[in-house]
Write a protein that holds these residues in place. Structure first.
Motif, mmCIF file in Angstrom:
data_model
loop_
_atom_site.group_PDB
_atom_site.id
_atom_site.type_symbol
_atom_site.label_atom_id
_atom_site.label_comp_id
_atom_site.label_asym_id
_atom_site.label_seq_id
_atom_site.Cartn_x
_atom_site.Cartn_y
_atom_site.Cartn_z
ATOM 1 N N ASP A 35 55.796 32.239 34.588
ATOM 2 C CA ASP A 35 54.636 33.129 34.716
ATOM 3 C C ASP A 35 53.323 32.356 34.764
ATOM 4 N N GLU A 36 53.307 31.149 34.173
ATOM 5 C CA GLU A 36 52.096 30.323 34.244
ATOM 6 C C GLU A 36 51.833 29.898 35.681
ATOM 7 N N VAL A 37 52.919 29.552 36.397
ATOM 8 C CA VAL A 37 52.768 29.198 37.815
ATOM 9 C C VAL A 37 52.274 30.405 38.597
ATOM 10 N N ALA A 38 52.844 31.570 38.318
ATOM 11 C CA ALA A 38 52.404 32.787 39.001
ATOM 12 C C ALA A 38 50.932 33.069 38.737
ATOM 13 N N ASP A 39 50.484 32.784 37.486
ATOM 14 C CA ASP A 39 49.085 33.033 37.139
ATOM 15 C C ASP A 39 48.123 32.137 37.910
ATOM 16 N N ASP A 40 48.636 30.976 38.405
ATOM 17 C CA ASP A 40 47.780 30.115 39.229
ATOM 18 C C ASP A 40 47.316 30.830 40.487
ATOM 19 N N PHE A 41 48.071 31.860 40.886
ATOM 20 C CA PHE A 41 47.748 32.624 42.088
ATOM 21 C C PHE A 41 47.402 34.059 41.703
ATOM 22 N N GLY A 84 46.135 37.606 41.122
ATOM 23 C CA GLY A 84 45.526 38.586 42.015
ATOM 24 C C GLY A 84 46.091 38.581 43.418
ATOM 25 N N ILE A 85 47.099 37.690 43.690
ATOM 26 C CA ILE A 85 47.653 37.617 45.039
ATOM 27 C C ILE A 85 49.095 38.130 45.070
ATOM 28 N N GLY A 86 49.597 38.650 43.974
ATOM 29 C CA GLY A 86 50.910 39.285 43.989
ATOM 30 C C GLY A 86 52.077 38.353 43.849
ATOM 31 N N VAL A 87 51.945 37.261 43.083
ATOM 32 C CA VAL A 87 53.050 36.340 42.837
ATOM 33 C C VAL A 87 53.683 36.689 41.495
ATOM 34 N N ARG A 88 55.000 36.919 41.495
ATOM 35 C CA ARG A 88 55.699 37.255 40.265
ATOM 36 C C ARG A 88 57.059 36.572 40.248
ATOM 37 N N CYS A 89 57.434 36.011 39.084
ATOM 38 C CA CYS A 89 58.760 35.416 38.935
ATOM 39 C C CYS A 89 59.769 36.532 38.632
ATOM 40 N N VAL A 90 60.897 36.534 39.352
ATOM 41 C CA VAL A 90 61.898 37.579 39.143
ATOM 42 C C VAL A 90 63.225 37.027 38.628
ATOM 43 N N ALA A 91 63.433 35.714 38.725
ATOM 44 C CA ALA A 91 64.705 35.159 38.241
ATOM 45 C C ALA A 91 64.594 33.652 38.086
ATOM 46 N N LEU A 92 65.325 33.120 37.103
ATOM 47 C CA LEU A 92 65.431 31.674 36.901
ATOM 48 C C LEU A 92 66.915 31.349 36.734
ATOM 49 N N VAL A 93 67.416 30.445 37.572
ATOM 50 C CA VAL A 93 68.832 30.069 37.534
ATOM 51 C C VAL A 93 68.930 28.638 37.007
ATOM 52 N N ARG A 94 69.712 28.463 35.936
ATOM 53 C CA ARG A 94 69.877 27.147 35.313
ATOM 54 C C ARG A 94 71.369 26.845 35.176
ATOM 55 N N THR A 109 60.483 30.157 27.242
ATOM 56 C CA THR A 109 61.149 29.515 28.381
ATOM 57 C C THR A 109 60.240 28.468 29.016
ATOM 58 N N ARG A 110 60.830 27.303 29.268
ATOM 59 C CA ARG A 110 60.112 26.238 29.965
ATOM 60 C C ARG A 110 61.022 25.701 31.073
ATOM 61 N N MET A 111 60.451 25.501 32.243
ATOM 62 C CA MET A 111 61.256 25.034 33.378
ATOM 63 C C MET A 111 61.577 23.557 33.246
ATOM 64 N N ILE A 112 62.808 23.198 33.620
ATOM 65 C CA ILE A 112 63.261 21.815 33.580
ATOM 66 C C ILE A 112 63.745 21.424 34.979
ATOM 67 N N PRO A 113 63.806 20.111 35.284
ATOM 68 C CA PRO A 113 64.283 19.687 36.606
ATOM 69 C C PRO A 113 65.666 20.250 36.918
ATOM 70 N N GLY A 114 65.808 20.742 38.133
ATOM 71 C CA GLY A 114 67.076 21.325 38.555
ATOM 72 C C GLY A 114 67.101 22.835 38.509
ATOM 73 N N ASP A 115 66.171 23.453 37.794
ATOM 74 C CA ASP A 115 66.106 24.917 37.749
ATOM 75 C C ASP A 115 65.778 25.478 39.140
ATOM 76 N N SER A 116 66.398 26.597 39.464
ATOM 77 C CA SER A 116 66.031 27.350 40.670
ATOM 78 C C SER A 116 65.269 28.592 40.226
ATOM 79 N N VAL A 117 64.067 28.763 40.787
ATOM 80 C CA VAL A 117 63.193 29.855 40.375
ATOM 81 C C VAL A 117 62.892 30.724 41.588
ATOM 82 N N TRP A 118 63.051 32.036 41.403
ATOM 83 C CA TRP A 118 62.793 32.986 42.488
ATOM 84 C C TRP A 118 61.502 33.741 42.202
ATOM 85 N N PHE A 119 60.631 33.780 43.223
ATOM 86 C CA PHE A 119 59.358 34.487 43.119
ATOM 87 C C PHE A 119 59.273 35.565 44.189
#
Length: 580
Positions: A432-438, A440-450, A461-471
């Motif tokens: 959600d921190e990454v989404a907040d970088d944008f 007001g433009i409609g970016v939202r995280c909907v899934a994280l695959v680890r 939750t904190r992202m680590i190398p290898g995670d797949s994130v869907w926005f």
């Protein structure tokens, strides 16, 4: 029943071997189409298969149907913005380029083979056009990203030059069989009907198909069949009316592909497989048709023809045709080199055989050998030539995967997948921190695959190398988000060696940039926006990767909209580059 099953077994075995051969293609650095031809030749009369196949009419029918499918798929993937960049130059190459190449090569062939000048010109016309199947396959699977001007020129030319080649072959066959009926007026009328009907019926057919695809509610598997069957209807109907079916089916694909709907993504996925099947089947059949031992009878003539075509006829025709459009020398060289020959010359070489033209088997054997050499020499060097001639640009920062979820007939939501790279700005952050970088433009995280499993998102939750994130995010933000997940940790450093260390707003005044960096520009240019200054110095429509040198500094087009508006310019400073 035994004979039918044996035929099915043989067909399946040949296609199965061809597909397996594709895994070897990349390792050997050979074009996949060449391997398909090789499978057919091995199955043929001189190969271990020992199959005697001499049905030229059946091979021609298979070749034309397969080319229609390939052109339809190529049109579906051609963006309309490509026409903005390269329509006029590609149109020149699709007409003058074919005629000029055929004229130069025809004179050479007449002298080399010591044949009637009409037969020499016929051979040159057969191999005078580039091949859509070869160009589409090699450019899109070569692993290099060409600048848009070069890629669009090659793709549009190969998709649109078949009418001129067919026209020349038809006219020359008529001159050989019925010289008394040949006339300039008849030639001009044939050209007009071929191009005119092909364009009109192709655009009209594409519009109808795109409307049907958007309005009809069908099972997902039927949308691709709708477009395929509709495309073949456009192809056949245009041919029956003496228009160019190849041009029509390509333009129909362009219209359908650029009017996106809820079924577009599924159609593209299915058509990709159908196009590969068409290519494999066509090249295997054409490979079975040829007798390799007979090719050796004219080996040195074929080599001489191929060398003259690649190094003299095609480059001269390209240089003359593109001279008014201010292409750079390296771009002219690459467009000349990637004038790939493939299935079209072989299919065209079948026409004289079927029509009973004297010495037509000589034409077929020499044309086939020229195609083999073109695929082997030019096709295998597509990536290397792009790097050597400096016509490639760095790969885009793209999502790992992209899906469209259609919520209405005219509205879709983009789902973008990104892989977290070590050292990226995304590592150690909450999605959600990454989404907040944008914001007001409609970016939202909907899934994280680890580790292959859906990971439940919590406040910790904190992202680590290898995670797949869907926005869920607008497609225009795809590249900007991708830079957050790239492993370099900075927005510019991944492409800094090409685009430069800094990004310049194209709307800022050139005077501000000149004062800040000491650029030496004239008084009339200081009052212009930087983007306007760059386009003025280029003197042509800009594409990503175009450069302008101002003293020791380099301005490079970094990003553009589909309508050709520059949105970001890279600035390269040699001194800073050396420090880095």
């Amino acid at each position: 029943m035994t004979g039918i099953n044996a035929l099915f077994l043989l067909t399946g075995l040949l296609l199965f071997i061809s597909v397996l051969a594709s895994t070897v293609s990349a390792r050997l650095g050979l074009p996949l189409l060449l391997l398909f031809l090789g499978v057919g030749m091995l199955a043929g009369e001189d190969g271990p298969g020992g199959i005697v196949f001499e049905d030229f009419f059946f091979a021609s029918m298979i070749g034309q149907a397969a080319l229609a499918v390939i052109l339809l798929d190529g049109g579906l993937r051609t963006r309309v913005s490509s026409f903005r960049v390269a329509l006029k130059p590609a149109a020149v190459l699709a007409t003058w380029g074919v005629v000029g190449t055929a004229a130069l090569l025809g004179v050479f062939a007449t002298w080399l083979l010591d044949v009637d000048w009409r037969l020499g010109l016929l051979l040159a016309a057969i191999v005078g056009s580039t091949d859509a199947a070869a160009v589409f396959a090699l450019l899109r699977n070569s692993g290099v990203r060409l600048n848009e001007r070069v890629q669009a020129t090659l793709e549009i030319e190969s998709g649109a030059n078949d009418p001129m080649a067919i026209l020349l072959v038809t006219a020359l066959v008529g001159m050989l069989l019925q010289p008394e009926s040949a006339s300039v007026g008849g030639f001009a009328w044939l050209l007009t009907t071929q191009l005119g009907l092909g364009a009109v019926l192709g655009l009209a057919g594409g519009w109808v198909l795109s409307r049907l695809m958007a309005r009809l509610s069908l099972p997902e598997g039927l949308y691709a069949l709708l477009i395929l069957s509709g495309g073949m209807l456009v192809f056949a109907a245009t041919n029956l009316l003496n228009g160019s079916g190849f041009l029509a089916v390509y333009l129909a694909g362009v219209v359908v592909g650029n009017r996106r709907s809820h079924a577009t993504e599924h159609v593209l996925r299915v058509m990709d497989g159908l196009a590969w099947l068409a290519q494999a089947g066509m090249f295997v059949v054409l490979g079975m048709l040829v007798v390799p031992s007979e090719l050796l009878d004219h080996a040195w003539e074929s080599v001489a023809m191929a060398v003259f075509l690649m190094l003299v006829a095609r480059p001269l025709a390209v240089a003359i045709g593109l001279w008014p459009f201010r292409y750079k020398r390296n771009e002219l060289a690459y467009v000349s080199w990637v004038g790939l020959r493939g299935a079209v010359p072989v299919v065209l070489a079948i026409f004289p055989v079927v029509m009973g033209v004297p010495d037509s088997r000589l034409l077929f054997d020499v044309a086939f050998a020229v195609v083999l050499l073109s695929l082997l020499v030019q096709g295998a060097t597509v990536p290397m030539a792009a790097r050597w001639l400096k016509v490639e640009v760095p790969p885009r920062d793209e999502p790992r995967d992209k899906r469209e979820v259609w919520v209405d007939e005219e509205a879709a939501v983009d789902l973008l997948e990104y892989r977290v790279a070590a050292g990226s700005r995304a590592e150690g952050r909450h999605p959600d921190e990454v989404a907040d970088d944008f914001e007001g433009i409609g970016v939202r995280c909907v899934a994280l695959v680890r580790s292959g499993h859906l990971h439940r998102l919590t406040l910790d939750t904190r992202m680590i190398p290898g995670d797949s994130v869907w926005f869920v995010a607008p497609d225009e933000l795809a590249e900007r988000i991708a830079r957050v997940f790239g492993g370099t940790g900075g927005e510019l450093s991944a492409n800094a060696s090409f685009f430069g260390e800094f990004v310049v707003d194209p709307s800022c005044l050139a005077s501000d940039l000149a004062d800040a960096y000491g650029l030496d520009i004239g008084a009339d240019e200081r009052v212009k926006p930087v983007g306007t200054l760059l386009e003025h110095r280029l003197g042509r429509a800009a594409v990503v990767g175009d450069r302008v040198q101002i003293g020791a500094f380099t301005l490079t087009v970094r990003e553009m909209t589909d309508k050709g508006v520059i949105t970001a310019i890279g600035l390269k400073c040699p001194a800073l580059g050396l420090i880095r």
